[in-house]
Motif scaffolding. Structure first.
Motif, short mmCIF file in Angstrom:
data_model
loop_
_atom_site.label_atom_id
_atom_site.label_comp_id
_atom_site.label_asym_id
_atom_site.label_seq_id
_atom_site.Cartn_x
_atom_site.Cartn_y
_atom_site.Cartn_z
N ARG A 38 0.83 -1.19 0.00
CA ARG A 38 0.00 0.00 0.00
C ARG A 38 0.87 1.24 0.00
N SER A 41 -0.02 8.84 -0.56
CA SER A 41 0.55 9.84 -1.47
C SER A 41 1.80 10.49 -0.87
N THR A 91 -5.90 3.83 5.41
CA THR A 91 -6.25 4.51 4.17
C THR A 91 -5.04 4.63 3.26
N VAL A 93 -3.70 3.62 -1.24
CA VAL A 93 -3.91 2.87 -2.47
C VAL A 93 -3.24 1.51 -2.29
N GLN A 118 -8.16 2.09 -4.38
CA GLN A 118 -8.20 3.01 -3.24
C GLN A 118 -9.03 2.41 -2.12
N THR A 120 -10.35 3.69 1.65
CA THR A 120 -10.48 4.84 2.54
C THR A 120 -11.26 4.41 3.78
#
Length: 123
Positions: A38, A41, A91, A93, A118, A120
């Protein structure tokens, strides 16, 4: 070449559960390990869980031990990630990974990646 397609991402409340799926296609005979990573960002991609494709031994990142479970269906070329007791820190990607090559030369393995899904977790 190996193609990987993930599914199952989405929005979940803290404490909830979600299951990700990944199906592999293409040249599959050399797959040694499949797993999940995972990425948040701006940060590095981290290990979530991996599973040995022939022996089903597993390895987990420290932050998910006891909450996430990786499994596989070798006949269908699928790997799953069951995520329980999720927190907002989960949370990210999530990427499916397959490592292929000769079992005796892991340093020479080739990594393949899915497009990412994704996940979340709301507080």
């Amino acid at each position: 070449q190996v193609q990987l397609v993930e599914s199952g991402g989405g929005l979940v409340q803290a404490g909830g559960s979600l299951t990700l799926s990944c199906v592999a296609s293409g040249s599959l005979t050399g797959i040694q390990v499949m797993g999940w990573y995972r990425q948040i960002s701006g940060k590095a991609r981290d290990l979530v869980a991996v599973i040995d494709w022939s022996g089903s031994s597993t390895n987990y990142g420290d932050s998910v031990k006891g909450r996430f479970t990786i499994s596989r269906n070798a006949a269908q070329n699928k790997v799953y990630l069951r995520m329980n007791n999720m927190t907002p820190e989960d949370t990210a990607v999530y990427y499916c990974n397959a490592a292929t090559g000769s079992r005796s030369h892991p340093d020479w393995w080739t990594d393949y990646w899915g497009q990412g899904t994704q996940v979340t977790v709301s507080a």
